[in-house]
Design a protein around this motif. Structure first.
Motif, PDB file in Angstrom:
ATOM      1  N   ILE A  28       0.662  -1.284  -0.110  1.00  0.00           N
ATOM      2  CA  ILE A  28      -0.116   0.049   0.025  1.00  0.00           C
ATOM      3  C   ILE A  28       0.925   1.158   0.164  1.00  0.00           C
ATOM      4  O   ILE A  28       1.744   1.255   0.765  1.00  0.00           O
ATOM      5  N   THR A  29       0.468   2.289  -0.790  1.00  0.00           N
ATOM      6  CA  THR A  29       1.018   3.444  -0.787  1.00  0.00           C
ATOM      7  C   THR A  29      -0.042   4.507  -0.640  1.00  0.00           C
ATOM      8  O   THR A  29      -0.802   4.564  -1.529  1.00  0.00           O
ATOM      9  N   ILE A  30       0.119   5.438   0.215  1.00  0.00           N
ATOM     10  CA  ILE A  30      -0.886   6.520   0.456  1.00  0.00           C
ATOM     11  C   ILE A  30      -0.141   7.839   0.561  1.00  0.00           C
ATOM     12  O   ILE A  30       0.847   7.880   1.263  1.00  0.00           O
ATOM     13  N   CYS A  31      -0.393   9.075  -0.295  1.00  0.00           N
ATOM     14  CA  CYS A  31       0.245  10.044  -0.548  1.00  0.00           C
ATOM     15  C   CYS A  31      -0.471  11.122   0.256  1.00  0.00           C
ATOM     16  O   CYS A  31      -1.808  11.255   0.033  1.00  0.00           O
ATOM     17  N   CYS A  32       0.285  12.228   0.637  1.00  0.00           N
ATOM     18  CA  CYS A  32      -0.384  13.356   1.229  1.00  0.00           C
ATOM     19  C   CYS A  32      -0.861  14.117  -0.116  1.00  0.00           C
ATOM     20  O   CYS A  32      -0.445  14.285  -1.010  1.00  0.00           O
ATOM     21  N   LYS A  33      -1.926  15.060   0.123  1.00  0.00           N
ATOM     22  CA  LYS A  33      -2.572  16.148  -0.819  1.00  0.00           C
ATOM     23  C   LYS A  33      -1.292  16.988  -1.214  1.00  0.00           C
ATOM     24  O   LYS A  33      -0.678  17.425  -0.500  1.00  0.00           O
ATOM     25  N   PHE A  75       6.263  -1.642   7.571  1.00  0.00           N
ATOM     26  CA  PHE A  75       5.662  -0.321   7.041  1.00  0.00           C
ATOM     27  C   PHE A  75       6.294   1.047   7.370  1.00  0.00           C
ATOM     28  O   PHE A  75       7.519   1.063   8.174  1.00  0.00           O
ATOM     29  N   GLN A  76       6.235   2.324   6.763  1.00  0.00           N
ATOM     30  CA  GLN A  76       6.936   3.346   6.860  1.00  0.00           C
ATOM     31  C   GLN A  76       6.399   4.495   6.742  1.00  0.00           C
ATOM     32  O   GLN A  76       5.874   4.825   5.423  1.00  0.00           O
ATOM     33  N   ILE A  77       6.280   5.353   7.834  1.00  0.00           N
ATOM     34  CA  ILE A  77       5.857   6.756   7.359  1.00  0.00           C
ATOM     35  C   ILE A  77       6.749   7.746   6.964  1.00  0.00           C
ATOM     36  O   ILE A  77       8.048   7.557   7.307  1.00  0.00           O
ATOM     37  N   MET A  78       6.490   8.451   5.624  1.00  0.00           N
ATOM     38  CA  MET A  78       7.477   9.148   5.318  1.00  0.00           C
ATOM     39  C   MET A  78       6.895  10.652   5.261  1.00  0.00           C
ATOM     40  O   MET A  78       5.953  10.917   5.613  1.00  0.00           O
ATOM     41  N   PRO A  79       7.829  11.609   4.753  1.00  0.00           N
ATOM     42  CA  PRO A  79       7.408  13.052   4.984  1.00  0.00           C
ATOM     43  C   PRO A  79       6.035  13.282   4.348  1.00  0.00           C
ATOM     44  O   PRO A  79       5.171  13.975   4.814  1.00  0.00           O
ATOM     45  N   ASN A  80       5.894  12.731   2.837  1.00  0.00           N
ATOM     46  CA  ASN A  80       4.719  13.268   2.390  1.00  0.00           C
ATOM     47  C   ASN A  80       3.770  11.930   1.851  1.00  0.00           C
ATOM     48  O   ASN A  80       2.923  12.038   1.132  1.00  0.00           O
ATOM     49  N   HIS A  81       4.129  10.675   2.386  1.00  0.00           N
ATOM     50  CA  HIS A  81       3.393   9.523   1.854  1.00  0.00           C
ATOM     51  C   HIS A  81       3.617   8.536   3.135  1.00  0.00           C
ATOM     52  O   HIS A  81       4.325   8.650   3.949  1.00  0.00           O
ATOM     53  N   MET A  82       3.116   7.374   2.701  1.00  0.00           N
ATOM     54  CA  MET A  82       3.360   6.182   3.693  1.00  0.00           C
ATOM     55  C   MET A  82       3.365   5.130   2.881  1.00  0.00           C
ATOM     56  O   MET A  82       2.812   4.783   1.783  1.00  0.00           O
ATOM     57  N   GLY A 169      -6.805  22.280   5.435  1.00  0.00           N
ATOM     58  CA  GLY A 169      -6.840  21.787   4.050  1.00  0.00           C
ATOM     59  C   GLY A 169      -6.928  20.392   3.943  1.00  0.00           C
ATOM     60  O   GLY A 169      -6.661  19.653   5.307  1.00  0.00           O
ATOM     61  N   LYS A 170      -6.774  19.402   3.073  1.00  0.00           N
ATOM     62  CA  LYS A 170      -6.890  18.075   3.140  1.00  0.00           C
ATOM     63  C   LYS A 170      -5.603  17.388   3.306  1.00  0.00           C
ATOM     64  O   LYS A 170      -4.339  17.829   2.802  1.00  0.00           O
ATOM     65  N   ILE A 171      -5.654  16.321   3.939  1.00  0.00           N
ATOM     66  CA  ILE A 171      -4.438  15.626   4.467  1.00  0.00           C
ATOM     67  C   ILE A 171      -3.836  14.621   3.339  1.00  0.00           C
ATOM     68  O   ILE A 171      -2.877  14.651   2.764  1.00  0.00           O
ATOM     69  N   TRP A 172      -5.008  13.826   2.728  1.00  0.00           N
ATOM     70  CA  TRP A 172      -4.453  12.842   1.860  1.00  0.00           C
ATOM     71  C   TRP A 172      -4.871  13.274   0.389  1.00  0.00           C
ATOM     72  O   TRP A 172      -5.865  13.943   0.156  1.00  0.00           O
TER      73      TRP A 172
END
Length: 209
Positions: A28-33, A75-82, A169-172
């Motif tokens: 899974i990859t989820i990015c910040c807005k 898993f890994q939390i990154m500055p602008n995604h996970m 603003g939106k997070i994701w």
């Protein structure tokens, strides 16, 4: 705002015919807005999480407690995604959470040539007489919603009394990317990528300062 198929029609590269409630492992990859670095920063090859990043971290860990048919891998939390590997162990019932989305589409290019573009549609959760399987989309929709709500609480407390208060603003990003892990070789490569992501931050396609 409720889903409107005429206004909100999108495309997905999900594998046609694949049952996303069946047991399996997903990258899974989820990015910040807008790829904004909302979760912290990388220093000396390590991720330094801020308050928002800690929420994203904690809620990912909570997934295995909230959904009985899930197990967490690296898993890994990154500055602008996970990034994370999520394993569905069997089918289970959907928790009583009407705000969870289903069938969230992918972003970015796929890692698997077998994945093909497919029409996307959100299934609204309404009262059902019988339990339905919990899908990966259910879990990710719930995760994104909880993280966003908890971050908003921090934002509001931080700017309490300000007039006017700035809008968070939106997070994701509205979509996510997921890849079906089909064998041990793929699992090992993806695991190494996730673990080494902070060290390789400047070479990452999501790199942003």
């Amino acid at each position: 705002m409720k889903y409107n198929s005429k206004k909100h029609h999108r495309k997905s590269i999900r594998l046609k015919g694949y049952d996303y409630s069946q047991a399996g492992a997903y990258f899974i990859t989820i990015c910040c807005k807008d790829m904004k670095c909302l979760f912290g920063k990388i220093e000396n090859g390590e991720m330094i999480m801020n308050e928002f990043g800690q929420i994203a971290f904690d809620e990912w860990i909570n997934l295995s407690e909230r959904f009985a048919n899930s197990e967490l891998d690296v898993f890994q939390i990154m500055p602008n995604h996970m990034h994370g590997i999520l394993v569905l162990t069997d089918t289970a019932t959907i928790p009583e959470n009407p705000e969870i989305e289903n069938n969230i589409p992918d972003i970015g290019g796929g890692l698997d040539d077998a994945e093909k573009e497919n029409d996307y549609k959100i299934n609204n959760h309404q009262a059902m007489p019988y339990p339905a399987p919990t899908t990966m989309g259910d879990m990710m929709g719930g995760y994104k919603s909880i993280v966003a709500n908890d971050c908003l609480k921090i934002w509001k407390s931080r700017w309490a009394g300000a007039d006017p208060a700035p809008i968070m603003g939106k997070i994701w990003h509205r979509n996510l990317y997921e890849h079906i892990i089909r064998n041990e070789h793929s699992h090992q490569n993806i695991s190494n990528y996730i673990i080494n992501n902070p060290k390789n931050w400047k070479d990452d396609k999501f790199f942003n300062q």
